[in-house]
Design a protein around this motif. Sequence first.
Motif, mmCIF file in Angstrom:
data_model
loop_
_atom_site.group_PDB
_atom_site.id
_atom_site.type_symbol
_atom_site.label_atom_id
_atom_site.label_comp_id
_atom_site.label_asym_id
_atom_site.label_seq_id
_atom_site.Cartn_x
_atom_site.Cartn_y
_atom_site.Cartn_z
ATOM 1 N N THR A 49 -4.231 -8.065 -31.894
ATOM 2 C CA THR A 49 -4.928 -8.479 -33.111
ATOM 3 C C THR A 49 -4.007 -8.702 -34.299
ATOM 4 O O THR A 49 -4.485 -8.790 -35.432
ATOM 5 C CB THR A 49 -6.015 -7.450 -33.484
ATOM 6 O OG1 THR A 49 -5.399 -6.178 -33.652
ATOM 7 C CG2 THR A 49 -7.116 -7.396 -32.453
ATOM 8 N N PRO A 74 -2.514 -11.459 -35.249
ATOM 9 C CA PRO A 74 -2.922 -12.654 -36.012
ATOM 10 C C PRO A 74 -4.145 -12.402 -36.891
ATOM 11 O O PRO A 74 -4.263 -12.967 -37.984
ATOM 12 C CB PRO A 74 -3.224 -13.690 -34.935
ATOM 13 C CG PRO A 74 -2.457 -13.241 -33.742
ATOM 14 C CD PRO A 74 -2.427 -11.748 -33.828
ATOM 15 N N VAL A 75 -5.049 -11.543 -36.438
ATOM 16 C CA VAL A 75 -6.216 -11.185 -37.251
ATOM 17 C C VAL A 75 -5.759 -10.463 -38.511
ATOM 18 O O VAL A 75 -6.252 -10.742 -39.613
ATOM 19 C CB VAL A 75 -7.205 -10.309 -36.440
ATOM 20 C CG1 VAL A 75 -8.303 -9.755 -37.315
ATOM 21 C CG2 VAL A 75 -7.780 -11.089 -35.274
ATOM 22 N N LEU A 121 -4.384 -12.860 -41.084
ATOM 23 C CA LEU A 121 -5.471 -13.582 -41.756
ATOM 24 C C LEU A 121 -6.232 -12.679 -42.723
ATOM 25 O O LEU A 121 -6.622 -13.115 -43.818
ATOM 26 C CB LEU A 121 -6.422 -14.168 -40.716
ATOM 27 C CG LEU A 121 -7.370 -15.242 -41.190
ATOM 28 C CD1 LEU A 121 -6.598 -16.460 -41.660
ATOM 29 C CD2 LEU A 121 -8.316 -15.626 -40.085
ATOM 30 N N TRP A 143 -12.152 -18.601 -38.323
ATOM 31 C CA TRP A 143 -10.816 -18.286 -37.824
ATOM 32 C C TRP A 143 -10.735 -16.835 -37.358
ATOM 33 O O TRP A 143 -10.148 -16.539 -36.321
ATOM 34 C CB TRP A 143 -9.759 -18.550 -38.898
ATOM 35 C CG TRP A 143 -9.309 -19.977 -38.898
ATOM 36 C CD1 TRP A 143 -9.720 -20.971 -39.728
ATOM 37 C CD2 TRP A 143 -8.377 -20.563 -37.999
ATOM 38 N NE1 TRP A 143 -9.097 -22.141 -39.397
ATOM 39 C CE2 TRP A 143 -8.253 -21.916 -38.340
ATOM 40 C CE3 TRP A 143 -7.622 -20.072 -36.939
ATOM 41 C CZ2 TRP A 143 -7.417 -22.780 -37.651
ATOM 42 C CZ3 TRP A 143 -6.788 -20.940 -36.261
ATOM 43 C CH2 TRP A 143 -6.690 -22.272 -36.621
ATOM 44 N N LEU A 144 -11.311 -15.917 -38.135
ATOM 45 C CA LEU A 144 -11.312 -14.502 -37.730
ATOM 46 C C LEU A 144 -12.052 -14.317 -36.411
ATOM 47 O O LEU A 144 -11.585 -13.604 -35.518
ATOM 48 C CB LEU A 144 -11.966 -13.638 -38.810
ATOM 49 C CG LEU A 144 -11.096 -13.232 -39.977
ATOM 50 C CD1 LEU A 144 -11.929 -12.528 -41.034
ATOM 51 C CD2 LEU A 144 -9.961 -12.347 -39.525
ATOM 52 N N GLY A 185 -12.602 -16.536 -34.052
ATOM 53 C CA GLY A 185 -11.843 -17.141 -32.964
ATOM 54 C C GLY A 185 -10.642 -16.302 -32.541
ATOM 55 O O GLY A 185 -10.380 -16.136 -31.345
ATOM 56 N N LEU A 186 -9.929 -15.779 -33.522
ATOM 57 C CA LEU A 186 -8.772 -14.943 -33.199
ATOM 58 C C LEU A 186 -9.196 -13.641 -32.517
ATOM 59 O O LEU A 186 -8.517 -13.154 -31.608
ATOM 60 C CB LEU A 186 -7.967 -14.648 -34.456
ATOM 61 C CG LEU A 186 -7.204 -15.839 -35.049
ATOM 62 C CD1 LEU A 186 -6.596 -15.466 -36.390
ATOM 63 C CD2 LEU A 186 -6.128 -16.313 -34.085
ATOM 64 N N ALA A 209 -10.118 -14.437 -28.941
ATOM 65 C CA ALA A 209 -8.890 -14.605 -28.164
ATOM 66 C C ALA A 209 -8.261 -13.250 -27.841
ATOM 67 O O ALA A 209 -7.754 -13.039 -26.731
ATOM 68 C CB ALA A 209 -7.905 -15.484 -28.930
ATOM 69 N N ALA A 210 -8.313 -12.330 -28.789
ATOM 70 C CA ALA A 210 -7.762 -10.988 -28.545
ATOM 71 C C ALA A 210 -8.560 -10.257 -27.471
ATOM 72 O O ALA A 210 -7.976 -9.561 -26.630
ATOM 73 C CB ALA A 210 -7.753 -10.188 -29.842
ATOM 74 N N TYR A 238 -9.625 -3.628 -40.270
ATOM 75 C CA TYR A 238 -8.694 -3.892 -39.173
ATOM 76 C C TYR A 238 -8.580 -2.699 -38.231
ATOM 77 O O TYR A 238 -8.734 -2.842 -37.016
ATOM 78 C CB TYR A 238 -7.322 -4.260 -39.737
ATOM 79 C CG TYR A 238 -6.290 -4.509 -38.669
ATOM 80 C CD1 TYR A 238 -6.364 -5.626 -37.851
ATOM 81 C CD2 TYR A 238 -5.242 -3.619 -38.469
ATOM 82 C CE1 TYR A 238 -5.425 -5.851 -36.865
ATOM 83 C CE2 TYR A 238 -4.300 -3.840 -37.487
ATOM 84 C CZ TYR A 238 -4.388 -4.957 -36.687
ATOM 85 O OH TYR A 238 -3.464 -5.174 -35.702
ATOM 86 N N TYR A 276 -11.487 -3.857 -35.763
ATOM 87 C CA TYR A 276 -10.841 -4.664 -34.736
ATOM 88 C C TYR A 276 -10.058 -3.836 -33.718
ATOM 89 O O TYR A 276 -10.289 -3.944 -32.510
ATOM 90 C CB TYR A 276 -9.914 -5.693 -35.391
ATOM 91 C CG TYR A 276 -10.668 -6.758 -36.147
ATOM 92 C CD1 TYR A 276 -11.257 -7.822 -35.489
ATOM 93 C CD2 TYR A 276 -10.799 -6.701 -37.532
ATOM 94 C CE1 TYR A 276 -11.957 -8.799 -36.174
ATOM 95 C CE2 TYR A 276 -11.501 -7.675 -38.221
ATOM 96 C CZ TYR A 276 -12.073 -8.725 -37.532
ATOM 97 O OH TYR A 276 -12.771 -9.684 -38.211
#
Length: 165
Positions: free
Chosen positions: A14, A16-17, A20, A43-44, A46-47, A50-51, A135, A139
């Motif tokens: 995470t 990239p999250v 962002l 974007w959040l 999608g990232l 992907a994670a 985060y 996340y």
Amino acid sequence: MRFLRAVLSAAAATLPVLVLLLIPQLVHGGAGSPGLAALGGPWLNGLFLAAIILIPKINGALDPQVPDWTSSTAMASTTRVWRTRIWLAILAALALLAVFAAGQTAAYFVGVASPAIVDGELIYSRFLVQELVVYVFGYVLSLAVYTVIVRALVRPEPDPKRRKR
């Protein structure tokens, strides 16, 4: 120890999250133009999606268990869990969502107690605290819980030589 490695894997997946989340204009509508904030949400999402997809591969690299959970076999093992034990895999996804929602709620209460925007001015330190709570508790922790559950659901591949005919 396995949970700690799952947390490290989730943090790596995470990153990239996190990048962002640290840009106020993309995640907070009051910090800049609403158009940029409207781009930040998708974007959040999608990232993070992907994670979720890549976390088995990352965890397999950081905490291998031969032969069913290595960097090259973890994705196949996760797919096998989703195909053969669908209800338990759905419960793992629901656990991910529950922990994620709890992290979002905690960040909301931090934001209510200490708002990031005061008199139309962004106070970055308060913003940073809110986003780090999201985060870490949203996340990273939710992905670590999901990883540990899915990993516990992985069964060894049956040996074709031992099958009864």
